[in-house]
Write a protein that holds these residues in place. Sequence first.
Motif, mmCIF file in Angstrom:
data_model
loop_
_atom_site.group_PDB
_atom_site.id
_atom_site.type_symbol
_atom_site.label_atom_id
_atom_site.label_comp_id
_atom_site.label_asym_id
_atom_site.label_seq_id
_atom_site.Cartn_x
_atom_site.Cartn_y
_atom_site.Cartn_z
ATOM 1 N N LEU A 126 0.822 -1.185 -0.133
ATOM 2 C CA LEU A 126 -0.008 -0.029 0.159
ATOM 3 C C LEU A 126 0.726 1.207 0.095
ATOM 4 O O LEU A 126 0.535 2.182 -0.679
ATOM 5 C CB LEU A 126 -0.843 0.110 1.081
ATOM 6 C CG LEU A 126 -2.105 -1.042 1.308
ATOM 7 C CD1 LEU A 126 -2.653 -1.065 2.559
ATOM 8 C CD2 LEU A 126 -2.855 -0.982 0.006
ATOM 9 N N GLU A 127 1.869 1.285 0.817
ATOM 10 C CA GLU A 127 2.803 2.361 0.847
ATOM 11 C C GLU A 127 3.594 2.603 -0.470
ATOM 12 O O GLU A 127 3.480 3.941 -0.874
ATOM 13 C CB GLU A 127 3.784 2.210 2.107
ATOM 14 C CG GLU A 127 5.013 3.339 2.081
ATOM 15 C CD GLU A 127 5.837 3.085 3.071
ATOM 16 O OE1 GLU A 127 6.783 4.079 3.344
ATOM 17 O OE2 GLU A 127 6.068 2.120 3.821
ATOM 18 N N ALA A 128 3.950 1.440 -1.089
ATOM 19 C CA ALA A 128 4.460 1.551 -2.368
ATOM 20 C C ALA A 128 3.608 2.330 -3.372
ATOM 21 O O ALA A 128 3.816 2.945 -4.338
ATOM 22 C CB ALA A 128 5.342 0.316 -2.940
ATOM 23 N N ALA A 129 2.320 2.044 -3.518
ATOM 24 C CA ALA A 129 1.597 2.183 -4.418
ATOM 25 C C ALA A 129 1.099 3.959 -3.975
ATOM 26 O O ALA A 129 0.128 4.430 -4.763
ATOM 27 C CB ALA A 129 0.227 1.553 -4.366
ATOM 28 N N GLY A 130 1.194 4.495 -2.656
ATOM 29 C CA GLY A 130 1.016 5.837 -2.434
ATOM 30 C C GLY A 130 -0.241 6.018 -1.547
ATOM 31 O O GLY A 130 -0.706 6.973 -1.438
ATOM 32 N N VAL A 131 -0.624 4.966 -1.017
ATOM 33 C CA VAL A 131 -1.740 4.868 -0.107
ATOM 34 C C VAL A 131 -1.362 5.735 1.272
ATOM 35 O O VAL A 131 -0.379 5.210 1.915
ATOM 36 C CB VAL A 131 -2.378 3.611 0.046
ATOM 37 C CG1 VAL A 131 -3.719 3.938 1.362
ATOM 38 C CG2 VAL A 131 -3.029 3.162 -0.921
ATOM 39 N N PRO A 132 -1.846 6.744 1.901
ATOM 40 C CA PRO A 132 -1.134 7.330 2.900
ATOM 41 C C PRO A 132 -1.445 6.694 4.195
ATOM 42 O O PRO A 132 -2.647 5.998 4.378
ATOM 43 C CB PRO A 132 -1.999 8.742 3.082
ATOM 44 C CG PRO A 132 -2.748 8.946 1.857
ATOM 45 C CD PRO A 132 -2.818 7.727 1.152
ATOM 46 N N ALA A 133 -0.595 6.284 5.219
ATOM 47 C CA ALA A 133 -0.656 5.470 6.211
ATOM 48 C C ALA A 133 -1.630 5.898 7.199
ATOM 49 O O ALA A 133 -2.261 5.153 7.841
ATOM 50 C CB ALA A 133 0.734 5.581 6.882
ATOM 51 N N GLY A 134 -1.795 7.268 7.221
ATOM 52 C CA GLY A 134 -2.926 7.895 8.133
ATOM 53 C C GLY A 134 -4.335 7.526 7.616
ATOM 54 O O GLY A 134 -5.221 8.103 8.377
ATOM 55 N N ARG A 135 -4.675 7.022 6.427
ATOM 56 C CA ARG A 135 -5.642 6.534 6.063
ATOM 57 C C ARG A 135 -6.201 4.962 6.037
ATOM 58 O O ARG A 135 -7.051 4.490 5.418
ATOM 59 C CB ARG A 135 -6.060 7.251 4.663
ATOM 60 C CG ARG A 135 -5.949 8.654 4.328
ATOM 61 C CD ARG A 135 -6.926 9.493 4.962
ATOM 62 N NE ARG A 135 -8.129 9.139 4.401
ATOM 63 C CZ ARG A 135 -8.365 9.613 2.783
ATOM 64 N NH1 ARG A 135 -7.551 10.575 2.573
ATOM 65 N NH2 ARG A 135 -9.446 9.237 2.404
ATOM 66 N N ILE A 136 -5.316 4.435 6.690
ATOM 67 C CA ILE A 136 -5.585 3.037 7.144
ATOM 68 C C ILE A 136 -5.575 2.606 8.568
ATOM 69 O O ILE A 136 -4.774 3.377 9.411
ATOM 70 C CB ILE A 136 -4.036 2.312 6.589
ATOM 71 C CG1 ILE A 136 -3.792 2.643 5.017
ATOM 72 C CG2 ILE A 136 -4.246 0.863 6.477
ATOM 73 C CD1 ILE A 136 -2.536 2.180 4.574
#
Length: 291
Positions: A126-136
């Motif tokens: 998810l991080e590599a794809a650009g999903v912000p950690a704060g939205r998980i």
Amino acid sequence: MVALKDAVGRYGIWSGALRSEDPALRAEIPEAAAELEELGFGAVWLGGSSGVEHAEPLIGATSRLTVATGILSIWQHEAPDAAARFLELDSRHPGRFLLGIGASHAKLAAQYRRPYSAMVGYLDGLEAAGVPAGRIVLAALGPKMLELSRDRAGGAHPYLVTPEHTAQARELLGTGPLLAPELKVVPDSDPETARATARDYLAMYLTLPNYTNNFLRLGFTEDDFTDGGSDRLVDAVCAWGDDDSIRHRIDAFHAAGADHVALQIVTPGSAPGAPEALPRTEWRRLAGLLA
């Protein structure tokens, strides 16, 4: 963008029916979501192994409600696909979707193996794809997964827990991350029938070691898991009774450190994974007692 804790508010609704594939129910879901927003709930949690695609109808029908998966199984949805769907949805509705993910259970996922390592790998994807950690948020029960929720995500969404677990989770998470436990609400004031309804719903969960092991860590014993759960266990994980009793039980989770409580209505005949109606009358009652 509104901070996560402010976006979800103090109370939310957890419901598998909000992701129903039944045509009649699907037609009602947007209207029900709009009513939940009007009633003052800050978030809805799409119960079960929800996909990102279930969120858009609810987001489209509302103006500020946060819609979250509760929980997307990492075994059923590949990280690149989940990330792509998240980013696409977020581009259309910035800040309205929260990606809840979990490692499920060995009995429910044939691929189940080393859940902690698998979750770390999924978060890497998810991080590599650009999903912000704060939205998980993670479906975290044990200490290691809670620490991962603190270090690699925006917080935790523990399912089937007690205020005591919430207090321990808050200590591990610290003050920053979101802590949003789920709590079952049985709208019944009769002890016998309320507990019977709860036991019917809990019976399946008490066959899953992830939950029973967590209860053992909290001081319950194997005797508490028989016949759908002891009175002590049922009363610890379910709110039932009159309005004051239910409100007091919800308040106990906030007092223990929860930022947000995701409330799941359980009525006679309810069963995990079974088709269900939208309990809109009960949601209105909840809104009234929380006002």
